[in-house]
Enzyme design. Structure first.
Site, PDB file in Angstrom:
ATOM      1  CG  LEU A 263      -1.780  -1.230   1.243  1.00  0.00           C
ATOM      2  CD1 LEU A 263      -2.752  -1.214   2.366  1.00  0.00           C
ATOM      3  CD2 LEU A 263      -2.906  -1.173  -0.026  1.00  0.00           C
TER       4      LEU A 263
ATOM      5  CB  THR B 142       7.455  -2.815 -18.844  1.00  0.00           C
ATOM      6  OG1 THR B 142       7.392  -1.583 -19.646  1.00  0.00           O
ATOM      7  CG2 THR B 142       8.716  -2.751 -18.257  1.00  0.00           C
ATOM      8  CG  ASP B 143       6.384  -1.425 -24.082  1.00  0.00           C
ATOM      9  OD1 ASP B 143       6.363  -0.822 -22.942  1.00  0.00           O
ATOM     10  OD2 ASP B 143       5.489  -1.027 -25.027  1.00  0.00           O
ATOM     11  CD  GLU B 144       8.460   2.732 -19.998  1.00  0.00           C
ATOM     12  OE1 GLU B 144       9.383   3.121 -19.485  1.00  0.00           O
ATOM     13  OE2 GLU B 144       7.199   3.197 -20.011  1.00  0.00           O
TER      14      GLU B 144
ATOM     15  CE1 TYR C  94       8.518   0.455 -14.201  1.00  0.00           C
ATOM     16  CE2 TYR C  94       8.699   1.124 -16.458  1.00  0.00           C
ATOM     17  CZ  TYR C  94       8.043   0.344 -15.369  1.00  0.00           C
ATOM     18  OH  TYR C  94       7.004  -0.366 -15.681  1.00  0.00           O
TER      19      TYR C  94
ATOM     20  CE  LYS D 221       8.666  -4.131 -14.392  1.00  0.00           C
ATOM     21  NZ  LYS D 221       7.808  -4.789 -13.268  1.00  0.00           N
TER      22      LYS D 221
HETATM   23  P1  NAD Z   1       0.972   0.613  -9.968  1.00  0.00           P
HETATM   24  O1  NAD Z   1       1.903   1.557  -9.545  1.00  0.00           O
HETATM   25  O2  NAD Z   1      -0.500   1.080 -10.159  1.00  0.00           O
HETATM   26  O3  NAD Z   1       0.794  -0.454  -8.598  1.00  0.00           O
HETATM   27  C1  NAD Z   1       2.077  -0.976  -7.988  1.00  0.00           C
HETATM   28  C2  NAD Z   1       1.382  -1.746  -6.754  1.00  0.00           C
HETATM   29  O4  NAD Z   1       2.782  -2.236  -6.234  1.00  0.00           O
HETATM   30  C3  NAD Z   1       0.795  -0.814  -5.691  1.00  0.00           C
HETATM   31  O5  NAD Z   1      -0.226  -1.538  -5.119  1.00  0.00           O
HETATM   32  C4  NAD Z   1       1.849  -0.801  -4.687  1.00  0.00           C
HETATM   33  O6  NAD Z   1       1.023  -0.419  -3.516  1.00  0.00           O
HETATM   34  C5  NAD Z   1       2.424  -2.082  -4.857  1.00  0.00           C
HETATM   35  N1  NAD Z   1       3.816  -1.839  -4.236  1.00  0.00           N
HETATM   36  C6  NAD Z   1       4.787  -1.245  -4.709  1.00  0.00           C
HETATM   37  N2  NAD Z   1       6.007  -1.445  -3.946  1.00  0.00           N
HETATM   38  C7  NAD Z   1       5.677  -2.506  -3.270  1.00  0.00           C
HETATM   39  C8  NAD Z   1       6.442  -3.653  -2.093  1.00  0.00           C
HETATM   40  N3  NAD Z   1       7.753  -3.031  -1.880  1.00  0.00           N
HETATM   41  N4  NAD Z   1       5.796  -4.573  -1.786  1.00  0.00           N
HETATM   42  C9  NAD Z   1       4.596  -4.787  -2.104  1.00  0.00           C
HETATM   43  N5  NAD Z   1       3.831  -3.954  -2.805  1.00  0.00           N
HETATM   44  C10 NAD Z   1       4.356  -2.884  -3.523  1.00  0.00           C
HETATM   45  O7  NAD Z   1       1.565  -0.196 -11.157  1.00  0.00           O
HETATM   46  P2  NAD Z   1       0.506  -0.943 -12.489  1.00  0.00           P
HETATM   47  O8  NAD Z   1       0.426   0.073 -13.492  1.00  0.00           O
HETATM   48  O9  NAD Z   1      -0.396  -1.510 -11.954  1.00  0.00           O
HETATM   49  O10 NAD Z   1       2.009  -1.795 -12.934  1.00  0.00           O
HETATM   50  C11 NAD Z   1       1.847  -3.229 -12.291  1.00  0.00           C
HETATM   51  C12 NAD Z   1       3.099  -3.910 -12.837  1.00  0.00           C
HETATM   52  O11 NAD Z   1       2.931  -4.111 -14.509  1.00  0.00           O
HETATM   53  C13 NAD Z   1       4.500  -3.354 -12.671  1.00  0.00           C
HETATM   54  O12 NAD Z   1       5.409  -4.378 -12.407  1.00  0.00           O
HETATM   55  C14 NAD Z   1       4.745  -2.565 -14.090  1.00  0.00           C
HETATM   56  O13 NAD Z   1       6.305  -2.305 -14.314  1.00  0.00           O
HETATM   57  C15 NAD Z   1       4.115  -3.344 -15.036  1.00  0.00           C
HETATM   58  N6  NAD Z   1       3.735  -2.944 -16.468  1.00  0.00           N
HETATM   59  C16 NAD Z   1       2.776  -1.723 -15.998  1.00  0.00           C
HETATM   60  C17 NAD Z   1       2.061  -1.225 -17.349  1.00  0.00           C
HETATM   61  C18 NAD Z   1       1.456   0.006 -17.288  1.00  0.00           C
HETATM   62  O14 NAD Z   1       1.085   0.613 -18.405  1.00  0.00           O
HETATM   63  N7  NAD Z   1       0.955   0.426 -16.039  1.00  0.00           N
HETATM   64  C19 NAD Z   1       2.604  -1.639 -18.685  1.00  0.00           C
HETATM   65  C20 NAD Z   1       3.459  -3.033 -18.741  1.00  0.00           C
HETATM   66  C21 NAD Z   1       3.884  -3.511 -17.494  1.00  0.00           C
HETATM   67  O1  DAU Z   2       5.029   0.974 -21.815  1.00  0.00           O
HETATM   68  C1  DAU Z   2       4.907   0.255 -20.512  1.00  0.00           C
HETATM   69  C2  DAU Z   2       4.930   1.412 -19.615  1.00  0.00           C
HETATM   70  O2  DAU Z   2       3.921   2.269 -19.705  1.00  0.00           O
HETATM   71  C3  DAU Z   2       4.920   0.836 -18.256  1.00  0.00           C
HETATM   72  O3  DAU Z   2       6.080  -0.002 -17.887  1.00  0.00           O
HETATM   73  C4  DAU Z   2       4.890   2.091 -17.150  1.00  0.00           C
HETATM   74  O4  DAU Z   2       4.702   1.389 -15.900  1.00  0.00           O
HETATM   75  C5  DAU Z   2       3.674   2.734 -17.352  1.00  0.00           C
HETATM   76  O5  DAU Z   2       3.725   4.150 -16.506  1.00  0.00           O
HETATM   77  C6  DAU Z   2       3.843   3.461 -18.834  1.00  0.00           C
HETATM   78  O6  DAU Z   2       4.907   4.138 -19.177  1.00  0.00           O
HETATM   79  P1  DAU Z   2       4.882   5.625 -19.859  1.00  0.00           P
HETATM   80  O7  DAU Z   2       6.207   6.478 -19.302  1.00  0.00           O
HETATM   81  O8  DAU Z   2       4.734   5.139 -21.349  1.00  0.00           O
HETATM   82  O9  DAU Z   2       3.479   6.210 -19.147  1.00  0.00           O
HETATM   83  P2  DAU Z   2       2.914   7.361 -18.826  1.00  0.00           P
HETATM   84  O10 DAU Z   2       1.762   7.517 -18.561  1.00  0.00           O
HETATM   85  O11 DAU Z   2       3.709   8.162 -17.648  1.00  0.00           O
HETATM   86  O12 DAU Z   2       3.280   8.480 -20.263  1.00  0.00           O
HETATM   87  C7  DAU Z   2       2.844   8.110 -21.525  1.00  0.00           C
HETATM   88  C8  DAU Z   2       3.238   9.084 -22.408  1.00  0.00           C
HETATM   89  O13 DAU Z   2       2.705  10.451 -21.938  1.00  0.00           O
HETATM   90  C9  DAU Z   2       4.768   9.266 -22.329  1.00  0.00           C
HETATM   91  O14 DAU Z   2       5.365   9.475 -23.593  1.00  0.00           O
HETATM   92  C10 DAU Z   2       4.948  10.437 -21.522  1.00  0.00           C
HETATM   93  C11 DAU Z   2       3.940  11.390 -22.166  1.00  0.00           C
HETATM   94  N1  DAU Z   2       3.004  12.273 -20.903  1.00  0.00           N
HETATM   95  C12 DAU Z   2       2.928  11.779 -19.755  1.00  0.00           C
HETATM   96  C13 DAU Z   2       2.517  12.474 -18.670  1.00  0.00           C
HETATM   97  C14 DAU Z   2       2.294  11.820 -17.295  1.00  0.00           C
HETATM   98  C15 DAU Z   2       3.120  13.609 -21.331  1.00  0.00           C
HETATM   99  O15 DAU Z   2       3.236  14.160 -22.405  1.00  0.00           O
HETATM  100  N2  DAU Z   2       2.461  14.491 -20.416  1.00  0.00           N
HETATM  101  C16 DAU Z   2       2.159  13.983 -18.920  1.00  0.00           C
HETATM  102  O16 DAU Z   2       1.760  14.793 -18.113  1.00  0.00           O
END
Ligand code: NAD
Ligand code: DAU
Length: 349
Positions: A36, A140-142, A165, A169
């Site tokens: 959390l 992640t694709d990143e 980040y 990963k």
């Molecule tokens: P998020 O930030 O919304 O959620 C992360 C969760 O992990 C939270 O509930 C947080 O409390 C918990 N957490 C953080 N540190 C912790 C710890 N030390 N121990 C236990 N719990 C912990 O993230 P998300 O967007 O749901 O992403 C989830 C996973 O998917 C991540 O590993 C992220 O790298 C990966 N991912 C995200 C995206 C995206 O677009 N959001 C895309 C590809 C992969």
């Molecule tokens: O590709 C997967 C990843 O996607 C995950 O691994 C990450 O956890 C997730 O956060 C996401 O990363 P991005 O950096 O792509 O997502 P974000 O929403 O932060 O930004 C999306 C795009 O928008 C990026 O090119 C940055 C841009 N952006 C983002 C924010 C927050 C803006 O232009 N303005 C903004 O205020």
């Protein structure tokens, strides 16, 4: 019945995953281990929290004793590691927590899984495990870095992470891979593109822009706004993870994506249009350092080998998603105001 240890299940994708499993099947017990952090929100799960197949444990994946206790007290069959620090901008201002949670935390989980699943835990060369167990790392694709105008990320694309980040990963992926190679631990790694959908923390592009539109605040577009992301609805990510968990070949990596490349500015304009606001809200701001120009997933492996395909079109998914945020202003307001952190302070100290 199989038991899945879901870590980070109170976050965006983890909470959608838990709901997806509990509403589509009664074959899995779910234990949700979540620290959390600012990104974890138990309200994301209030509609499933009384389900007898679900249990929440407040704890940190870096805490060996907590993780060990969970394995001792429950017969865990699968670990799905969602827990992470996930926001690129935060990794630029404070990288350390990313290294600690994303790398060391993954290491703690891998060690516990190896020890508790091993058929001979005292034999350091034992490469045999209880039948049917698996560790799935949600990556992640990143980790692949950035693409130019052409090409796609394949599972064989060399890793070239550009932010703290994505470097954290990628490091975790290497650790997971090494447990597969050295110890023959059954592992998979999934690498998904950008997710969108309900319950996403409003620091990320789509919910942030929707919330700012609603409140008539400037929409901060980084640089020229022409960076490209490949968007996938979160429930399609969840079905892909489940497919890899049940059908993926051990030690394999699977890319996940739905072929929906959009420039950021296109997304911003679409949100402006859907919320009835005009372009005067757009504010071009200083670019994110090291900003990856383009991501695009080649999903051939998961679609042909495992038969997975996405069910949402981007048009339907984004319309439904914008509607969800407009219909749930209290959820957003509570997060933005910090109320829910005060609640946790009181609840969990
Ligand atoms: P998020 O930030 O919304 O959620 C992360 C969760 O992990 C939270 O509930 C947080 O409390 C918990 N957490 C953080 N540190 C912790 C710890 N030390 N121990 C236990 N719990 C912990 O993230 P998300 O967007 O749901 O992403 C989830 C996973 O998917 C991540 O590993 C992220 O790298 C990966 N991912 C995200 C995206 C995206 O677009 N959001 C895309 C590809 C992969
Ligand atoms: O590709 C997967 C990843 O996607 C995950 O691994 C990450 O956890 C997730 O956060 C996401 O990363 P991005 O950096 O792509 O997502 P974000 O929403 O932060 O930004 C999306 C795009 O928008 C990026 O090119 C940055 C841009 N952006 C983002 C924010 C927050 C803006 O232009 N303005 C903004 O205020």
């Amino acid at each position: 019945m199989k038991t899945i240890l879901v870590t980070g299940g109170a976050g965006f994708i983890g909470s959608n995953f838990i709901r997806y499993i509990l509403t589509s099947s009664d074959e899995f017990n779910i234990i949700n281990l979540d620290a959390l952090t600012y990104a974890g929100n138990l309200r994301n799960l209030c509609d499933v929290e009384s389900n007898p197949l679900y249990r929440f444990i407040h704890g940190d994946i870096r805490d060996k004793d907590t993780v060990d206790r969970i394995f001792c007290e429950n017969e865990i069959d699968y670990v799905i590691n969602f827990a992470a620090e996930s926001h690129v901008d935060r990794s630029i201002t404070n990288p350390e927590i990313f290294l600690s949670t994303n790398i060391l935390g993954t290491g703690v989980l891998l060690d516990a899984a190896k020890r508790h699943w091993s058929l001979s835990p005292d034999n350091k060369y034992c490469r045999e495990y209880r039948d049917g167990v698996k560790f799935l790392q949600v990556s992640t694709d990143e980790v692949y870095g950035a693409l130019g105008k052409e090409g796609f990320f394949k599972e064989t694309t060399p890793l070239s992470p550009n932010s703290p980040y994505s470097a954290s990963k990628a490091s975790a992926d290497m650790l997971v891979r090494s447990y597969g190679e050295t110890f023959a631990l059954p592992v998979n790694i999934t690498r998904c593109s950008n997710n969108y959908g309900p319950y996403q923390f409003p620091e990320k592009l789509i919910p942030l822009m929707i919330n700012n539109c609603v409140n008539e605040k400037p929409l901060p577009v980084y640089g020229d706004g022409l960076q490209i992301r490949d968007w996938l609805h979160v429930s399609d990510h969840c079905s892909a993870i489940m497919t890899v968990l049940l059908k993926g070949r051990a030690s394999e990596v699977y890319n996940i994506g739905g072929n929906n490349e959009k420039a950021n500015i296109e997304i911003v304009r679409l949100i402006l249009d859907a919320t009835g606001k005009d372009e005067s809200l757009i504010s071009y701001v200083k670019d994110r350092p090291g900003h990856d120009r383009r991501y695009a997933i080649d999903n051939t492996k998961i679609t042909t080998e495992l038969g997975w395909s996405p069910s949402y079109t981007f048009e339907n998914g984004i319309r439904e998603t914008i509607r969800w945020y407009l219909d749930n202003p209290d959820w957003v307001k509570e997060i933005v105001s910090g109320d829910y952190m005060n609640y946790y302070e009181k609840m969990y100290g």
